[in-house]
Design an enzyme around this catalytic site. Structure first.
Site, PDB file in Angstrom:
ATOM      1  N   THR A 135      -1.493  84.190  59.358  1.00 46.32           N
ATOM      2  CA  THR A 135      -2.049  82.842  59.585  1.00 46.32           C
ATOM      3  C   THR A 135      -3.008  82.437  58.485  1.00 46.32           C
ATOM      4  OG1 THR A 135      -3.769  83.798  60.999  1.00 46.32           O
ATOM      5  CG2 THR A 135      -1.789  82.971  62.082  1.00 46.32           C
ATOM      6  N   CYS A 136      -3.595  83.433  57.809  1.00 46.34           N
ATOM      7  CA  CYS A 136      -4.538  83.071  56.748  1.00 46.34           C
ATOM      8  C   CYS A 136      -3.821  82.362  55.605  1.00 46.34           C
ATOM      9  CB  CYS A 136      -5.285  84.293  56.244  1.00 46.34           C
ATOM     10  SG  CYS A 136      -4.208  85.645  55.743  1.00 46.34           S
TER      11      CYS A 136
END
Length: 1071
Positions: A1038-1039
């Site tokens: 998700t980063c």
């Protein structure tokens, strides 16, 4: 030899001069001694004479008391002359005895020689007697001024002197005119008129005013019924004798009708006097007298502000009791009150200064204020309240209220603009429209501008002048403004009928007429605008105090469709005032009008933001091009700035978000936070342990200067052993860190934030103080959330709308109502509170007090809503205050310090002025992304592929087909949350997702993945499988907004694995 004779000569001359001066001084001493002796002898002689006269007077009264025989009138006349000759302050008691003797002589039956007034018929004594009675009565008046009605002894003396005045200013009690003496009445009446004329010249009305003020200008009157009747009778006699001449009416108004609440006291103590007022039609005479501008101005100037207000209150009170006169003289009555209020308004100030005084009704007032009237101001206020009471409003607005809002049969609702049929958010709005139409259409026609009524007609002029009166009252009586607005909104049908009246004005009705009025400075235009202003002020007040049930379900006063029409009218009016340049140069009445219309508009807009009643794009201006607006903002054009300041909602939301992002970008450039060809921005490096992410982040970031937080922050993660994790932060790792921090601090288990009952939205926990440094933590959280908004990182944090309203500063607005926001905290609590508002019985029976009991970690704590509240019962009178106090306590007082700390942190990153262009729901969208459907075409268009995947790859084709055809809207949101950590798309679309969404082909587990190699890329590109990955799940980072997708052999496997992965929210930690 000449020096000695010269010296002798000088000495001789000096001695001669001294001798002359001594003789002169001696003569002056002798002369002075003679003068002193003469003065002393004169004084002694006079004193002796006065003493003898006083003794003679005392003997006279002693003998009178000792004997039963009545003294004749002549002896009283002589003793009166002697007393007046020697009268000093010390003779007050003798004067009292004299008055009693004179009155006693008038009471004797059938003895004409005893009656003191009989001397008026003596040819030799008529003139002397007339002068004497004038002196006696004026002496009584002088003494009356110094007496205090609240002292018992003084009260008796007041009665004595008033009896003297009543007796000798009218012949009705004189025995001399009874029977055969009836023929004498005209002559004796003229004598009485002569006496009254003399007293008036000396200041008779001033004496009565002082007496009335001393006795009535207090919370409890100290004048008895008899005393008040006597004073009123005395005040009215000269007016009647002069046949209501202007001079006497002026004196009566100035000195009697300006006494605080005199009409109230007359009505309570002496109803007979009120009947006399009606008998002589005094109210009509007052109204007509004051309708002449010069007379009204003269009265106001003489009285100044405080007493003008008292006169106003008494006239209104009389109007309340004389409905017939009020109806017949409505035009003049309205003009008189407006003129008097306008006079006071000149001196009403908006702020304190060295030149102003505080007045309990007018506020800061730049004239002298008689603070002695303050005790009676509650009664004066009560009198003024009659002006906005039901009976007076019905009388004055009879033309408007007599209009019938025609009923009609229900028809199908008009077609609305197309709305997305799949959007759940719009369903309640559709249902609301349906219910609202069914309710309102069956009752009356929906009021829309139709035109047809001439603005110069008598009816329109009359209604306009009444509106001007109430608008003047609102701007003058600043301390009771809310009372006025509440009174004007009490009748449910007044405002709809006033709107119906406005709709009929002019050839076409509505906007065009009022826009023309803005460009004219005629009196007619000002009056029409005053009517619009009053309508807006009252309607805004009404909608502010109505709760959601009254607005949406019961539809009190206005129907939902009418609110649509009104809001459209207001929106256009305000837009044109700004865009046509009228507001830039507006001042005085035009500026007040703008704020009134804008205020009403914003109340409707904010109500709509909380609970929709308008169709899509209702607030937008189709004739405004955003590109033109932005060009003018760049050039610093005033109208563009004003538009953004007052009605940003007319600009599409997407364009406002773009503007916000541009503002942030410009600030970054100004602060040097953007990389350029010549310079690189300063980078802040922080090291974070995954197991202590919140603690390390808090310790390292809270001390950073604001500009460093706004700048580039690089995060390096280390494990518990202090070994660096692999990977380089190119914004992705910081995004992950920020998302994890926000996830932790907003977790209700931490007890920094709580969730609301029902819709699970976040707000500060009232018991967050269990953390030692909770306020510093709130400030840190505010900064982190501000950083996310600053960088355009969407985070899935749903806030309670009441809390966001406070972050935006809406609770400081005059339009804000705590009770309206309460459902966003606790809908059940809101229902319980509003049920108290609707409770028909005695609320006192419920046993409530002005306090709130709360279970705090197992202990019952009592919070007082006001000092001493736990001992104050909730009654029918204070139940509305209780509801608002309770709402304010729950949403503000309980979390006041936490909110202040959070706002301080948030605003250190995000300038509050940047958010003024957004409503509360729009700020939530700014934080958490758009709540609209995910646009898969937009996502596909802005997707980057790695590891051999490309847009035509079969796995990618399967993926998009699964997302569009097989997944529900909820599953698509779960997919987005799986890959970006937020279930909502960015506000401006996926082009603004940072880093951009990417899909990468993977062949091994995450811990064995070494990234893209030539072999893996080629195998992925040509769909060559190293081995069957059927047992592996899709993963994500998700980063980096990255989806790691194995090269599945079947579409069904991809669908099942992807559905399982997103439902378990595996993310990067599962493979």
């Amino acid at each position: 030899m000449f020096t000695v004779p010269q010296s002798s000569k000088s000495e001789f001359l000096d001695k001669a001069r001294q001798a002359r001066e001594e003789r002169k001084g001696q003569k002056e001493k002798e002369k002075a001694a003679t003068t002193i002796q003469a003065v002393v002898r004169g004084f002694l002689c006079r004193s002796k004479l006065q003493k003898e006269i006083r003794k003679e007077i005392d003997d006279y009264f002693e003998n009178s008391e000792a004997t039963t025989s009545k003294r004749n009138a002549l002896s009283i006349f002589k003793i009166t002359r002697k007393l007046l000759f020697v009268y000093r302050q010390e003779d007050k008691h003798r004067f009292e005895k004299l008055c009693r003797a004179i009155l006693a002589s008038m009471e004797v039956e059938n003895e004409s020689k005893v009656w003191y007034v009989s001397l008026a018929l003596s040819k030799d004594l008529t003139i002397a007697w007339l002068k004497q009675i004038k002196d006696v009565l004026w002496t009584a008046c002088v003494l009356l001024k110094k007496l205090k009605p609240d002292i018992l002894q003084d009260n008796k003396i007041i009665t004595l002197y008033l009896t003297m005045l009543v007796t000798f200013t009218d012949t009705s009690t004189w025995r001399i005119v009874r029977g055969k003496g009836e023929a004498l009445r005209p002559a004796l009446t003229r004598i009485c008129e002569n006496i009254m004329g003399h007293l008036n010249q000396k200041g008779f009305y001033s004496v009565l005013q002082i007496l009335l003020t001393n006795g009535l200008a207090r919370s409890r009157p100290s004048l008895s019924k008899g005393t008040l009747t006597a004073v009123f009778t005395l005040a009215l006699r000269p007016v009647l004798a002069a046949h209501f001449s202007d001079n006497l009416l002026r004196s009566f108004l100035l000195h009697i009708m300006s006494v605080p609440a005199v009409v109230h006291h007359l009505n309570v103590l002496t109803p007979e006097c009120m009947a006399t007022i009606q008998t002589h039609d005094l109210l009509r005479k007052f109204i007509l007298f004051l309708s002449r501008e010069e007379q009204c101005s003269d009265i106001c100037v003489c009285l100044e502000g405080s007493h003008t207000l008292c006169l106003l209150g008494n006239l209104i009170h009389l109007g309340y009791y004389n409905e017939k006169v009020l109806e017949e003289e409505a035009g003049h009555f309205v003009k008189d009150l407006t003129d008097m209020l306008s006079y006071c308004q000149r001196y009403v100030s908006q702020k304190k200064s060295n030149l102003t005084h505080w007045h309990p009704v007018l506020g800061w007032f730049s004239q002298s204020v008689d603070y002695g009237l303050n005790e009676s101001m509650p009664l004066v206020t009560k009198q003024l309240q009659n002006l906005w009471g039901v009976s007076v409003i019905r009388t004055l607005f009879s033309d408007v209220l007599s209009k019938k809002l025609e009923s009609q049969e229900p028809n199908p609702p008009p077609p609305q603009s197309p709305q997305p049929s799949t959007s759940q958010n719009n369903l309640p709005v559709k249902n609301l429209f349906k219910r609202a139409f069914q309710k309102s259409a069956s009752v009356r026609n929906i009021l829309k501008p139709v035109g047809g009524k001439r603005v110069d007609s008598a009816e329109v002029q009359k209604v306009c002048s009444i509106c001007v009166l109430y608008q003047t009252a609102l701007s003058t009586l600043t301390q009771i403004r809310l009372q006025i607005l509440t009174g004007l909104t009490h009748l449910d049908d007044l405002l709809p009928k006033l709107w119906a009246f406005i709709c009929e004005l002019g050839p076409q009705g509505g906007l065009k007429l009022f826009m023309e009025c803005l460009n004219n400075d005629t009196e007619e235009s000002k009056q029409l605008l005053a009517m619009l202003m009053l309508f807006c002020d009252c309607s805004r007040h009404l909608i502010t105090i109505l709760d959601d049930i009254e607005v949406y379900e019961e539809q009190t006063s206005f129907k939902i469709e009418e609110l649509l029409t009104i809001s459209s009218f207001l929106n256009t009016f305000v837009f044109k005032m700004i865009w046509d340049g009228i507001l830039e140069n507006a001042k005085g009445e035009k500026l007040e009008l703008f704020h009134s219309v804008h205020g009403w508009l914003m109340v409707l807009y904010e109500r709509d933001c909380r609970r929709r009643f308008t169709p899509d794009d209702h607030w937008l201006r189709k004739d405004l091009k955003p590109s033109l607006l932005f060009q003018e903002l760049e050039k610093g054009k005033k109208r563009a700035q004003l538009l953004l300041q007052y009605i940003p909602h007319v600009i599409p939301h997407k364009n406002r978000v773009l503007l916000f992002r541009n503002i942030v970008t410009k600030e970054k450039e100004t602060l040097g936070l953007v990389e350029t060809s010549s310079a690189s921005p300063h980078v802040t490096h922080i090291t974070i342990r995954r197991s202590r992410m919140l603690e390390d982040g808090y310790d390292q970031l809270r001390r950073l200067p604001v500009n460093s937080i706004k700048g580039v922050i690089r995060v390096k993660f280390v494990n518990d052993l202090g070994v660096d994790e692999a990977g380089i932060d190119q914004d992705g790792v910081f995004k992950e860190f920020l998302e994890e921090i926000i996830k932790k601090v907003f977790n209700p288990a931490l007890n920094l934030f709580k969730t609301t009952s029902g819709n699970e939205r976040l707000y500060p926990s009232p018991t967050s103080y269990i953390h030692e440094n909770h306020l510093q933590l709130f400030e840190f959280v505010g900064k982190m959330l501000g950083k996310a908004v600053y960088e355009g990182i969407v985070v899935d944090v749903p806030f309670a709308s009441f809390f966001l309203s406070q972050v935006l500063g809406h609770h400081h607005s005059s339009f804000y109502s705590s009770i309206d926001e309460l459902p966003s905290l606790d809908s059940e609590f809101y229902k319980n509170l509003t049920s108290i508002k609707r409770y028909d019985g005695d609320v006192g029976d419920l046993g409530l007090t002005l306090s709130y009991d709360e279970d705090v970690m197992g202990q019952l704590v009592c919070h007082e809503l006001i000092p001493g509240g736990k001992t104050m019962p909730v009654t029918n009178e204070n139940k509305i205050s209780y509801i608002h106090l309770m709402a304010h306590f729950r949403m503000h007082t309980q979390i006041k310090h936490q909110t202040i700390a959070f706002i301080r942190g948030f605003r250190s990153i995000i300038n509050p002025e940047w958010l003024h262009m957004f409503s509360t729901p729009e700020v939530q969208r700014l934080i958490s992304g758009d709540n609209a459907e995910i646009d898969l075409d937009d996502l596909k268009k802005h997707t980057v592929y790695y590891g051999g995947f490309h847009s035509s790859h079969r796995v990618i084709i399967w993926l998009w087909d699964i997302l569009s055809s097989d997944f529900s809207a909820e599953e698509r949101a779960m997919f987005l949350k799986f890959v970006t950590s937020c279930s909502r798309p960015p506000l401006l679309g996926f082009a603004y997702l940072k880093p951009p969404f990417s899909i990468r082909c993977v062949e091994v587990s995450d811990d064995q993945d070494t990234g893209d190699t030539l072999g893996s890329v080629l195998r992925g590109f040509f769909t060559i499988r190293k081995k069957e990955p059927g047992g592996r799940l899709p993963t994500s980072s998700t980063c980096f907004n990255l989806l790691k997708l194995p090269n599945y052999s079947k579409k069904s496997i991809l669908r099942d694995k992807l559905r399982y992965a997103i439902s378990m929210n595996t993310g990067f930690e599962l493979s």
